[in-house]
Design an enzyme around this catalytic site. Sequence first.
Site, PDB file in Angstrom:
ATOM      1  CB  SER A 135      -0.886  -0.034   1.380  1.00  0.00           C
ATOM      2  OG  SER A 135      -1.351   1.302   1.399  1.00  0.00           O
ATOM      3  CE1 TYR A 148       1.789   6.967  13.178  1.00  0.00           C
ATOM      4  CE2 TYR A 148       0.135   6.943  14.783  1.00  0.00           C
ATOM      5  CZ  TYR A 148       1.043   7.586  14.099  1.00  0.00           C
ATOM      6  OH  TYR A 148       1.088   9.101  13.845  1.00  0.00           O
TER       7      TYR A 148
HETATM    8  N1  LIG Z   1      -8.773  -1.561  -1.174  1.00  0.00           N
HETATM    9  C1  LIG Z   1      -7.831  -0.588  -0.981  1.00  0.00           C
HETATM   10  O1  LIG Z   1      -8.032   0.423  -1.202  1.00  0.00           O
HETATM   11  C2  LIG Z   1      -6.559  -0.960  -0.740  1.00  0.00           C
HETATM   12  C3  LIG Z   1      -5.384  -0.047  -0.978  1.00  0.00           C
HETATM   13  C4  LIG Z   1      -4.194  -0.409  -0.772  1.00  0.00           C
HETATM   14  C5  LIG Z   1      -3.741  -1.642  -0.433  1.00  0.00           C
HETATM   15  N2  LIG Z   1      -4.709  -2.702  -0.195  1.00  0.00           N
HETATM   16  C6  LIG Z   1      -4.318  -4.180  -0.040  1.00  0.00           C
HETATM   17  O2  LIG Z   1      -4.943  -5.018  -1.006  1.00  0.00           O
HETATM   18  C7  LIG Z   1      -4.923  -6.117  -0.483  1.00  0.00           C
HETATM   19  C8  LIG Z   1      -6.467  -6.691  -0.592  1.00  0.00           C
HETATM   20  O3  LIG Z   1      -7.392  -5.670  -0.034  1.00  0.00           O
HETATM   21  P1  LIG Z   1      -8.980  -5.726  -0.152  1.00  0.00           P
HETATM   22  O4  LIG Z   1      -9.183  -4.101  -0.292  1.00  0.00           O
HETATM   23  O5  LIG Z   1      -9.413  -6.763  -1.059  1.00  0.00           O
HETATM   24  O6  LIG Z   1      -9.290  -6.202   1.480  1.00  0.00           O
HETATM   25  P2  LIG Z   1     -10.749  -6.853   1.824  1.00  0.00           P
HETATM   26  O7  LIG Z   1     -11.813  -6.758   0.935  1.00  0.00           O
HETATM   27  O8  LIG Z   1     -10.469  -6.642   3.384  1.00  0.00           O
HETATM   28  O9  LIG Z   1     -10.234  -8.584   1.696  1.00  0.00           O
HETATM   29  C9  LIG Z   1      -8.926  -8.840   2.357  1.00  0.00           C
HETATM   30  C10 LIG Z   1      -8.871 -10.354   1.952  1.00  0.00           C
HETATM   31  O10 LIG Z   1      -7.743 -10.876   2.757  1.00  0.00           O
HETATM   32  C11 LIG Z   1      -8.132 -11.918   3.215  1.00  0.00           C
HETATM   33  N3  LIG Z   1      -7.153 -12.269   4.672  1.00  0.00           N
HETATM   34  C12 LIG Z   1      -7.202 -11.607   5.529  1.00  0.00           C
HETATM   35  N4  LIG Z   1      -6.307 -12.015   6.706  1.00  0.00           N
HETATM   36  C13 LIG Z   1      -6.203 -13.414   6.092  1.00  0.00           C
HETATM   37  C14 LIG Z   1      -5.565 -14.469   6.642  1.00  0.00           C
HETATM   38  N5  LIG Z   1      -4.893 -14.391   7.622  1.00  0.00           N
HETATM   39  N6  LIG Z   1      -5.454 -15.569   5.844  1.00  0.00           N
HETATM   40  C15 LIG Z   1      -5.720 -15.569   4.532  1.00  0.00           C
HETATM   41  N7  LIG Z   1      -6.648 -14.477   3.984  1.00  0.00           N
HETATM   42  C16 LIG Z   1      -6.599 -13.412   4.948  1.00  0.00           C
HETATM   43  C17 LIG Z   1      -9.438 -11.837   3.523  1.00  0.00           C
HETATM   44  O11 LIG Z   1      -9.925 -13.101   3.901  1.00  0.00           O
HETATM   45  P3  LIG Z   1     -11.538 -12.950   4.843  1.00  0.00           P
HETATM   46  O12 LIG Z   1     -12.490 -12.969   3.885  1.00  0.00           O
HETATM   47  O13 LIG Z   1     -11.336 -14.538   5.418  1.00  0.00           O
HETATM   48  O14 LIG Z   1     -11.184 -11.998   5.958  1.00  0.00           O
HETATM   49  C18 LIG Z   1     -10.028 -11.388   2.295  1.00  0.00           C
HETATM   50  O15 LIG Z   1      -9.979 -12.293   1.178  1.00  0.00           O
HETATM   51  C19 LIG Z   1      -4.711  -6.164   0.951  1.00  0.00           C
HETATM   52  O16 LIG Z   1      -3.352  -6.525   0.997  1.00  0.00           O
HETATM   53  C20 LIG Z   1      -4.644  -4.657   1.480  1.00  0.00           C
HETATM   54  O17 LIG Z   1      -3.877  -4.217   2.391  1.00  0.00           O
HETATM   55  C21 LIG Z   1      -5.936  -2.480  -0.514  1.00  0.00           C
END
Ligand SMILES: NC(=O)c1ccc[n+]([C@@H]2O[C@H](COP(=O)([O-])OP(=O)(O)OC[C@H]3O[C@@H](n4cnc5c(N)ncnc54)[C@H](OP(=O)(O)O)[C@@H]3O)[C@@H](O)[C@H]2O)c1
Length: 228
Positions: A135, A148
Site C-alpha cells: 500500500s 500505524y
Molecule cells: N482496498 C484498497 O483500497 C487497498 C489499498 C491499498 C492496499 N490494499 C491491499 O490490497 C489487499 C487486498 O485488500 P482488499 O481491499 O481486497 O481487502 P478486503 O476486502 O478486506 O479483503 C481482504 C482479504 O484478505 C483476506 N485475509 C485477511 N487475513 C487473512 C489471513 N490471515 N489468511 C488468509 N486470508 C486473509 C480476507 O479473507 P477473509 O474474508 O477470510 O477475511 C480477504 O479475502 C490487502 O493486502 C490490502 O492491504 C487495499
Amino acid sequence: METVVITGANRGIGLGLVQEFLAKNTRVIAGCRHPEKATALSELAKNAALEILPLDVADEATVSNFIASLANTPVDILINNAGTLGGDKQSANSMDYDAWAEAFAINTIAPFRLTIGLLANLKKSSRPRVISVSSQMGSLAGEGTGHYAYRSSKAALNKVMRGLAAELKPEGILLCPIHPGWVKTDMGGANAAISVAQSAAGIYKLIDTLTEAKSGHFLAWDGEELPW
Ligand SMILES: NC(=O)c1ccc[n+]([C@@H]2O[C@H](COP(=O)([O-])OP(=O)(O)OC[C@H]3O[C@@H](n4cnc5c(N)ncnc54)[C@H](OP(=O)(O)O)[C@@H]3O)[C@@H](O)[C@H]2O)c1
C-alpha cells in the site's frame, strides 16, 4: 497455460484477480481461510481452471499444508494479496498491540513465508514472478499519520520484497511490492477511487509485462513508479 497462486481470494481485490486471470486463460489456485463459505469463489470454480484450497496465511500449519498440496506444481505467478488493516485502534491515543502484531503476521511475515515456501514451484516456471499487494500508506516518503499498524506492516513488506528481489535475481525470479490503487472493497470503502475490476485489470497488465528492469521496484496498479 500459466498458473497463478492468489491469497485472500474470496473477496475484494483477491476475488477480482481470480476473475481477471481466469478470463485471461490462466490456471488459478485460490487460497482462502474458509472455502466452505466462499460462495462467489465456488461459483467461479465451475471453471475447471480454478482450484480452491484452504489457506490462513498467518497460520503456519495451514500454510505448510497449502505448500505441500502444491508439490511438483509449477507456479508462474504468486500474488500475496491477503491483508488486514490491523484493527480500529491505531493512533497515538489508542493502540491495539495484539492487532498490530497480527497485522505484521498477515501483511509482512506471511508473504515472505509463502514466497520462500513456494520457491521450488516458482523455479519450475520459465518466467516466475512474485507480487505482494502492499500500500502507498506504507511509503516512508508519505507524511500521513495514524494507521500505524497498517503503515508499518506494509513499509516492512516493501523492505522484505526489495531485499528478496535482489537475493532471488540470480534465480530469475522477479518480485515487486505493488499498490493496488484506492479500491472499492470492504477495506477501501465505497468512496474509493477505482473499482475492483479496474484494479485487477491494471495488476494483470503490470504482471504480464513485468521485466527484470522493474523487479524490486515499488509500482502502482497502473504501472506508475512509487517512492519508497
Ligand atoms: N482496498 C484498497 O483500497 C487497498 C489499498 C491499498 C492496499 N490494499 C491491499 O490490497 C489487499 C487486498 O485488500 P482488499 O481491499 O481486497 O481487502 P478486503 O476486502 O478486506 O479483503 C481482504 C482479504 O484478505 C483476506 N485475509 C485477511 N487475513 C487473512 C489471513 N490471515 N489468511 C488468509 N486470508 C486473509 C480476507 O479473507 P477473509 O474474508 O477470510 O477475511 C480477504 O479475502 C490487502 O493486502 C490490502 O492491504 C487495499
